[in-house]
Write an enzyme that holds these catalytic residues in place. Sequence first.
Site, PDB file in Angstrom:
ATOM      1  CB  THR A  43      -2.160   1.777  10.940  1.00 39.45           C
ATOM      2  OG1 THR A  43      -3.537   1.682  10.709  1.00 39.45           O
ATOM      3  CG2 THR A  43      -1.580   0.858  12.110  1.00 39.45           C
ATOM      4  CG  ASN A  63       8.384   1.066   8.592  1.00 38.69           C
ATOM      5  OD1 ASN A  63       8.707   1.582   7.367  1.00 38.69           O
ATOM      6  ND2 ASN A  63       7.929  -0.076   8.756  1.00 38.69           N
ATOM      7  CG  ASP A  66      -0.254  -0.243   2.485  1.00 40.12           C
ATOM      8  OD1 ASP A  66       0.903  -0.364   2.855  1.00 40.12           O
ATOM      9  OD2 ASP A  66      -1.206  -0.471   3.348  1.00 40.12           O
ATOM     10  CB  THR A  67       4.183   2.159   1.628  1.00 40.36           C
ATOM     11  OG1 THR A  67       3.500   1.745   2.969  1.00 40.36           O
ATOM     12  CG2 THR A  67       4.883   3.643   1.501  1.00 40.36           C
TER      13      THR A  67
END
Length: 478
Positions: free
Chosen positions: A255, A292, A233-234
């Site tokens: 998230t 991250n 998704d990134t």
Amino acid sequence: MKAYAAVDLGASSGRVMVGRVSPDSLELSEAHRFPNRPVRTPEGLRWDILALYGGVLDGLRAAGRVDSVGIDSWAVDYGLLDADGALLGNPVHYRDARTEGVAEKVWATVPAGELYAATGIQYAPFNTLYQLVAARSTTQLAHAERLLLIPDLVSYWLTGEQGTELTNASTTQLVDPRTRTWSYDIAERLGVDLGLFAPLRRPGDPAGLLRPEVLEETGLAGPVPVTAVGSHDTASAVAAVPATGEPFAYICTGTWSLAGLELTAPVLTEESRAANFTNELGLDGTVRYLRNIMGLWLLQECQRVWGEPDLEQLLREAGAVQTLRSVVDAGDERFLAPGRMPERIAEACRASGQPVPVTRAEVTRCILDSLALAHRRAVEDAQRLADHPVDVVYLVGGGTRNALLCQLTADACGLPVVAGATEAAALGNVLVQARAHGVVGDLAAMRRLLTRTQPLTRYAPRGDGARWREAEARLATR
């Protein structure tokens, strides 16, 4: 206009979005949204993959006629199939405790520096590599004939065809980011059977047609192709950064916060490894060089503990709390597991000698200040390590709805922040499908279309940054 269904599975919810695209227009609407609720079983924390797949089918039914379907999701997790193609149990959740202490065992065979130089992937305890080493003696892995990452598993159920999409595969810590193929040496030394993986495919590749049973279930008229997109998704979200040609950093918020740069080559230095940056693969030969950060998970967990209070009211109250009163390290592994998040944040502040947040507003402000500080550190470190200065930060994803976080990020980074593309992963997903079908052009053309069609908000930095430097020093000396 052509219509494309984007199946976008996040760590806390899934959605099926429909993008209608022409060379000059881009419209995105929500067909169906559904929760993603992991389940704690006697064996550990598991994804409820059948409920997710049911949500996908419901979404495709609600979407109506579409010209293609694309699937993206979170990374690192996978399903195992037996020789008949049947799923061997629910996929293990990346927050499960099974990988505790596994990294040290891996590094005893392949030292951490050597592993990074070969794969470019940052240390995270849940990387697919560590999951596979943790699963080495399990019955499921012994009986597995195929491993499919989550979006590839959903694609397989929809089409009957198997593949491993490259942007997601790059996060397994088993891909060489220079050759953009498997790192056979690393896999062999660690006893990982790369034969478990289906052949690699790239964004834009055909991934099969919806099976007749799926057409019947969803009411769609075939044939409906499934197109491989940036299935991490990134990767899809970064493709939807509405950049206009200036050197930029990006922050994909949800998230997780993923903060970094889009590069043409990986950065594999020891300094980069020590700073815990990762080199994941993106569209068109690009590298997502990023760090991250725990992201809005911290606030989501607090909201869950508090009984899901109204978020807008919570943010208004947090806005009145003193800036940088207390901060925590938003990348600290202590915040990875679910449960007791407000208490754990308070404990971290107490341990570092800072004022302990007590009220919900104080805890929320601590989280947002800490995220903005982590964004600052990631953007500054990325520029230095890659020797790639930037002029602007693009913030995409769910965090664009949080004006306080956007402004704090601009203040912390000392750079203008352009917030837009709230459903960035779905937009990137749709645009890759549209490009594969000849509706739009290259990555630059995709971004020009986004800039013309999506609402963008610009936040100018306030202050001189001294308070943010002082807060950063607090964390460095704790």
